[in-house]
Structure formats: C-alpha cells, structure tokens
Design an enzyme around this catalytic site. Structure first.
Site, PDB file in Angstrom:
ATOM      1  N   CYS A   2     -30.117 -17.675  12.871  1.00  0.00           N
ATOM      2  CA  CYS A   2     -28.765 -17.340  12.459  1.00  0.00           C
ATOM      3  C   CYS A   2     -28.553 -17.707  11.003  1.00  0.00           C
ATOM      4  O   CYS A   2     -29.303 -18.490  10.425  1.00  0.00           O
ATOM      5  CB  CYS A   2     -27.755 -18.125  13.285  1.00  0.00           C
ATOM      6  SG  CYS A   2     -28.004 -17.931  15.051  1.00  0.00           S
ATOM      7  N   GLY A  28     -29.556 -12.694  10.941  1.00  0.00           N
ATOM      8  CA  GLY A  28     -29.051 -12.373  12.271  1.00  0.00           C
ATOM      9  C   GLY A  28     -28.238 -11.104  12.248  1.00  0.00           C
ATOM     10  O   GLY A  28     -27.307 -10.990  11.451  1.00  0.00           O
ATOM     11  N   ASN A 103     -26.925 -22.993  13.545  1.00  0.00           N
ATOM     12  CA  ASN A 103     -28.211 -22.344  13.286  1.00  0.00           C
ATOM     13  C   ASN A 103     -29.297 -23.279  13.797  1.00  0.00           C
ATOM     14  O   ASN A 103     -29.387 -24.417  13.354  1.00  0.00           O
ATOM     15  CB  ASN A 103     -28.373 -22.098  11.785  1.00  0.00           C
ATOM     16  CG  ASN A 103     -29.747 -21.545  11.408  1.00  0.00           C
ATOM     17  OD1 ASN A 103     -30.189 -21.681  10.288  1.00  0.00           O
ATOM     18  ND2 ASN A 103     -30.416 -20.903  12.339  1.00  0.00           N
ATOM     19  N   GLY A 104     -30.101 -22.780  14.732  1.00  0.00           N
ATOM     20  CA  GLY A 104     -31.156 -23.619  15.308  1.00  0.00           C
ATOM     21  C   GLY A 104     -31.222 -23.394  16.795  1.00  0.00           C
ATOM     22  O   GLY A 104     -30.728 -22.387  17.308  1.00  0.00           O
ATOM     23  N   CYS A 237     -39.074 -26.138   8.734  1.00  0.00           N
ATOM     24  CA  CYS A 237     -39.740 -24.969   9.339  1.00  0.00           C
ATOM     25  C   CYS A 237     -40.467 -24.176   8.261  1.00  0.00           C
ATOM     26  O   CYS A 237     -39.838 -23.569   7.392  1.00  0.00           O
ATOM     27  CB  CYS A 237     -38.702 -24.082  10.018  1.00  0.00           C
ATOM     28  SG  CYS A 237     -39.328 -22.457  10.452  1.00  0.00           S
ATOM     29  N   TYR A 243     -41.484 -16.157   6.175  1.00  0.00           N
ATOM     30  CA  TYR A 243     -40.891 -14.891   6.610  1.00  0.00           C
ATOM     31  C   TYR A 243     -39.370 -14.845   6.554  1.00  0.00           C
ATOM     32  O   TYR A 243     -38.787 -13.845   6.153  1.00  0.00           O
ATOM     33  CB  TYR A 243     -41.331 -14.598   8.057  1.00  0.00           C
ATOM     34  CG  TYR A 243     -40.579 -13.450   8.696  1.00  0.00           C
ATOM     35  CD1 TYR A 243     -40.878 -12.132   8.347  1.00  0.00           C
ATOM     36  CD2 TYR A 243     -39.563 -13.669   9.620  1.00  0.00           C
ATOM     37  CE1 TYR A 243     -40.178 -11.070   8.911  1.00  0.00           C
ATOM     38  CE2 TYR A 243     -38.857 -12.614  10.181  1.00  0.00           C
ATOM     39  CZ  TYR A 243     -39.174 -11.314   9.833  1.00  0.00           C
ATOM     40  OH  TYR A 243     -38.481 -10.275  10.376  1.00  0.00           O
ATOM     41  N   CYS A 384     -41.592 -20.318  19.151  1.00  0.00           N
ATOM     42  CA  CYS A 384     -40.781 -21.316  18.451  1.00  0.00           C
ATOM     43  C   CYS A 384     -39.669 -21.759  19.393  1.00  0.00           C
ATOM     44  O   CYS A 384     -39.026 -20.919  20.019  1.00  0.00           O
ATOM     45  CB  CYS A 384     -40.167 -20.690  17.196  1.00  0.00           C
ATOM     46  SG  CYS A 384     -39.019 -21.811  16.365  1.00  0.00           S
ATOM     47  N   CYS A 435     -42.708 -28.367   9.992  1.00  0.00           N
ATOM     48  CA  CYS A 435     -42.983 -27.949  11.363  1.00  0.00           C
ATOM     49  C   CYS A 435     -43.794 -26.659  11.274  1.00  0.00           C
ATOM     50  O   CYS A 435     -43.384 -25.708  10.620  1.00  0.00           O
ATOM     51  CB  CYS A 435     -41.684 -27.667  12.134  1.00  0.00           C
ATOM     52  SG  CYS A 435     -42.018 -26.993  13.794  1.00  0.00           S
ATOM     53  N   CYS A 438     -45.537 -23.168  15.775  1.00  0.00           N
ATOM     54  CA  CYS A 438     -45.893 -21.827  16.280  1.00  0.00           C
ATOM     55  C   CYS A 438     -47.326 -21.462  15.906  1.00  0.00           C
ATOM     56  O   CYS A 438     -47.949 -20.634  16.559  1.00  0.00           O
ATOM     57  CB  CYS A 438     -44.899 -20.769  15.796  1.00  0.00           C
ATOM     58  SG  CYS A 438     -44.709 -20.695  14.005  1.00  0.00           S
TER      59      CYS A 438
HETATM   60  P1  AMP Z   1     -45.848  -7.368  15.325  1.00  0.00           P
HETATM   61  O1  AMP Z   1     -46.053  -5.940  15.529  1.00  0.00           O
HETATM   62  O2  AMP Z   1     -45.095  -7.962  16.487  1.00  0.00           O
HETATM   63  O3  AMP Z   1     -47.103  -8.115  15.056  1.00  0.00           O
HETATM   64  O4  AMP Z   1     -44.889  -7.539  14.080  1.00  0.00           O
HETATM   65  C1  AMP Z   1     -45.277  -8.184  12.918  1.00  0.00           C
HETATM   66  C2  AMP Z   1     -44.177  -8.075  11.892  1.00  0.00           C
HETATM   67  O5  AMP Z   1     -42.971  -8.685  12.366  1.00  0.00           O
HETATM   68  C3  AMP Z   1     -44.536  -8.790  10.604  1.00  0.00           C
HETATM   69  O6  AMP Z   1     -44.603  -7.786   9.614  1.00  0.00           O
HETATM   70  C4  AMP Z   1     -43.405  -9.746  10.289  1.00  0.00           C
HETATM   71  O7  AMP Z   1     -42.884  -9.478   9.003  1.00  0.00           O
HETATM   72  C5  AMP Z   1     -42.367  -9.459  11.336  1.00  0.00           C
HETATM   73  N1  AMP Z   1     -41.849 -10.691  11.971  1.00  0.00           N
HETATM   74  C6  AMP Z   1     -42.381 -11.903  11.992  1.00  0.00           C
HETATM   75  N2  AMP Z   1     -41.637 -12.763  12.725  1.00  0.00           N
HETATM   76  C7  AMP Z   1     -40.577 -12.061  13.174  1.00  0.00           C
HETATM   77  C8  AMP Z   1     -39.436 -12.391  13.967  1.00  0.00           C
HETATM   78  N3  AMP Z   1     -39.263 -13.620  14.447  1.00  0.00           N
HETATM   79  N4  AMP Z   1     -38.553 -11.407  14.235  1.00  0.00           N
HETATM   80  C9  AMP Z   1     -38.746 -10.153  13.762  1.00  0.00           C
HETATM   81  N5  AMP Z   1     -39.808  -9.784  13.016  1.00  0.00           N
HETATM   82  C10 AMP Z   1     -40.725 -10.724  12.712  1.00  0.00           C
END
Ligand code: AMP
Length: 466
Positions: A2, A28, A103-104, A237, A243, A384, A435, A438
C-alpha cells in the site's frame, strides 16, 4: 502492499493528500480512501474501489474540508479486495474519531483476531489492520499514546502507520522498519508519506526519513518524537529497492534509481553476455537496471519493448485470453531493433515465470536470434509475509525448479540471476539491515504454521464475504 500519505497544518489537506496518493498509485491500485478532519475535530471519510483518480472527483474533494488528512492506496495482501477492506479505517473512539492507514502486514493478526472475537469484538472487515483498531480501543492505558503503544506491543510484523486521533496525527514505523515512511515540510504544515515522490509532487521538502521504531506525534505546528518502540534488528525490505518503490524516490536513505543501476552493474559483472548486440529492459521497473548492465558491459542499450501505460487493473481481458494475449495487451516489441540480433533482456525479478515466458516468445517472433535473460535479483523461493503481494510458494517458479529448469521453461539461451550477495552489495550499507526472506527463506519474525503451509495466503481471514 500500500501507499499512505498524511497531511497536517495545511488548508485543504484533502487536495494535498490526493496529489500524494496519486504519486503513490504504483503501491496499490485496488482501492483508495481518505479521512479528513476539520477545525472542530469532525472527521469525514471517502473510500472507493479503483484508482485514486477514479475514487476522488472534484466534488468529492470539495466535500472533505479540513487541515488534517490521511489517505491510503491499497493492494491487498491480507483480506479480500472489497470496499469493506479499503482504508483508512475510521472508528468512533473515546478520545474522538480515530482513523488508521496501514502499509505492511501483521503476521500474528489471525491469532489476535480470534482472541478479540472471543472477547466480543465485532469486526467490520477481513483486513489485518482492523485488529490494531480493536487493540487500541480495548487498551486499559489512560492516555491515547499509551493506548497506541499498548496495541503496537502486541502486534508482530510489518507496519508503517498513519493514525489520527481527533486532530493529532501519529506516524509510526515498526521496530524492524520493513516499510518506508518520510516526513516533509509544506509551508507551515507537514506531510508524511510512503515515498519521497509524494513530497515532490506537492512541493514539500524532505525533513527526514522515519527510522525503524519511530513514533512521531504531529499536532498543529509541533512535531514530537515520542518514546521509541522496542528495539529489534533492522530489516528493511530489499524488494522496495528492487521493484516496489518509484526510481525517483529516496527510500531507506538511498536513491532507488541509484540502487537499480548498481543492481544492473552487479548483474553484468556476475552474468555477462559476451557477443550480445544489445541490452534492453522489461519496462518500467527494470529500466535503470538495463542502464547499469549496459554501462558495466559496454553492450548497447536499446528500447525494444514498448509498454502500454493505460492498462489498468480493471482492464477487461477478452474471455479465455491466454497468457500470451494478456502480455500482448501490455507489451509490444520493436521489430527493427530485434530482427537478427543477439539480445540481453533485463528484468527485476521472476515471480511465476508466466510473463517472462510469453515475453521471450514475443521477442523471438520479432526476430531475435539469441535471447539471454538476466534477472537483477535472486530466485524468489518463498512468499512475503510483510506486505508484498506474492503468490503462494507453490506458484513461485523458483520454489520448485532449478535455474536450468527455469531457463528451459522460459525458452532462453542463457539465464542469469543476481546472487544474494550481489543484490545486497548493490543496495549498499550493512547487509544485515535488510529483509530478503522471499529470496533467502530467512524470515525475521515467527510465521504461523498455517501461513507457512500456504493456507491463509489463499483464503480470506474471515468466513464472511467481506
Ligand atoms: P512473472 O510472470 O510472475 O514472473 O512476473 C514477473 C514480473 O512481475 C516482473 O517483471 C516484475 O517486475 C513483476 N513483479 C514482481 N513482483 C511483483 C508483485 N509483487 N506484484 C506484481 N508484479 C510483480
């Protein structure tokens, strides 16, 4: 995950909080909300499903008068995606209206909730954050701040919080500091937000980042640091840097853009791709990483994938659309750049592996002769429990496949993941402050058995359909 934003001492706080939330939209997209308190201490709330700009119209903002506001943009990790779970929560409390934006993710919320229900608490939502509201209300301490502390001592996990009690705003970060929170000055008032990009958009200047365990009270022009929460080893984190946060933000005292470039450079050192014609990112989260890879390796940087920025979460995919169709809606390759080329694709992470696999097919169809996939973080092997929305362990491709198996699944010539050490080197500072559970399985708090078994990640916390 969030985004949260709080404003105090600024006329028309709702408009300032709206801008802040707008810049935190990446954190979010399911629901957005705001509670605004006026000079008489009257709190008004507006929450809705969807994007910040859909939920708040000019008319809605004009009906939220006041100089104290907190706002929230939600992406659910605990509790389902419904209006009842939208935040901020607003409750009638003995000291005046109490509003809370979180957030968390609280790792012991399920146990606390069943204890509270057994004592007669009635819950209105299935979100973990509501547990805090009940714990505060039930505290036997006399002063509101002691009641807040009482509640915080009982919860475990990740929380960056904005709470208003009457016209006082509290900003709190859990003792491990999983999630960021920054304090800024705006005229004679104050802004507190998840990331500095939310200060920039309103012209607020950064005063300081809240540290793990900080408990800050802002009332009128006064900012007071209250006694800190119990000390714990810091666990920032690392995925915020990899990302989640925006590259134009400063998070955990680091430029997110700077860390991402460093991740790209480390990746090029660990997994070079000799003989490649060009390197490009999977936009946008990996742009700075591809730049770093290019700087370090000397391989030419290109834009070879174009992303449609207008695909929202509410986009209606054609019925039965397969993964490839969904990826095509979001990304299109630039054929002239790819035809006949040996290419390096840089992505920040692989989660399920489904997007990457479809992307690789698109890249090959556009004429690339060799595809070398580089990932600027280690394999994600576990979910996570601290607020990032990751799928259950069995859906994570790296939880049950070797790098070679993933390479074959993606259909690439070579695959290289950045090592844990390489990622932490790029993040800078003391590696022990992060952390990385994951990636490493090293969870800094106890995780209830049911969560580890994946039971709760799939099901809502509550049997009611809220
Ligand atoms: P996937 O096809 O599931 O391997 O998607 C990988 C992509 O999802 C990567 O390009 C990341 O930028 C993106 N990504 C990483 N973590 C998340 C997340 N928690 N929620 C949405 N997208 C994510």
């Amino acid at each position: 995950m969030c985004g949260i934003d709080g404003v105090t001492g600024v006329p028309d706080a709702a408009r300032v909080a709206y801008l802040g939330l707008y810049s935190l939209q990446h954190r979010g997209q399911e629901s957005a909300g705001m509670v605004v308190v006026n000079g008489e201490g009257v709190a008004r709330s507006h929450r809705g499903m969807g994007l910040v700009s859909d939920v708040f119209s000019e008319r809605v903002l004009s009906e939220l008068p006041g100089d104290v506001a907190i706002g929230h943009a939600r992406y659910s990790t605990a509790g389902t995606s419904v209006l009842a779970n939208a935040q901020p929560m607003l409750a009638g409390y003995r000291e005046g209206p109490l509003a809370l934006a979180h957030n968390g993710n609280l790792t012991n919320a399920v146990q606390l909730r069943s204890d509270l229900v057994a004592k007669g608490s009635i819950f209105q939502s299935s979100s973990d954050s509501e547990v805090l509201v009940h714990l505060i209300a039930r505290s036997e301490a006399r002063e509101p701040e002691d009641q807040l502390l009482d509640a915080l001592e009982r919860v475990e996990g990740a929380y960056s919080l904005l709470i208003t009690v009457g016209r006082t705003l509290y900003a709190i970060v859990d003792p491990r500091g999983f999630r960021p929170l920054v304090l800024g000055r705006l005229g004679r008032g104050w802004v507190v937000a998840s990331e500095t990009c939310a200060l920039d958009i309103t012209g607020a200047t950064l005063v300081r980042e809240l540290e793990p365990g900080d408990f800050v009270r802002i009332h009128g022009a006064d900012v007071d640091s209250l006694p800190r929460l119990a000390r714990r080893p810091h666990r920032r984190c690392v995925f915020e840097l990899v990302y989640f946060s925006r590259p134009d933000s400063t998070v955990f005292h680091r430029s997110v853009d700077g860390v991402r470039r460093a991740l790209g450079r480390e990746l090029a050192r660990e997994h070079p791709a000799p003989g490649a014609d060009c390197v490009f990112s999977v936009p946008d989260s990996s742009n700075a990483m591809a730049l770093g890879f290019s700087e370090q390796s000397g391989v030419k940087l290109e834009h070879a994938l174009i992303r449609n920025h207008y695909v929202g979460r509410t986009f209606i995919h054609p019925a039965q659309a397969d993964r490839m169709a969904k990826v095509k809606i979001k990304f299109n390759p630039v054929r002239g750049v790819l035809a006949g080329k040996k290419v390096v694709v840089v992505d920040d992470s692989i989660v399920r592996g489904t997007t990457s696999r479809a992307l690789v097919q698109l890249i090959r169809q556009a004429g690339a002769t060799e595809v070398h996939f580089r990932v600027a973080s280690p394999p994600i092997t576990g979910p996570c429990y601290y607020g990032i929305d990751t799928p259950s362990k069995k859906e994570l491709i790296a939880s049950s496949n070797s790098v070679e198996q993933i390479r074959a699944h993606l259909g690439v010539d070579t695959l290289g993941y950045l090592s844990l050490d390489g990622m932490l080197r790029a993040a800078g500072g003391d590696p022990a402050d992060f952390c990385h559970s994951c990636f490493s399985g090293d969870y800094p708090t106890d995780i209830p058995e049911d969560d580890l078994a994946g039971a709760r990640h799939a099901a809502p916390l509550h049997p009611l359909a809220v």
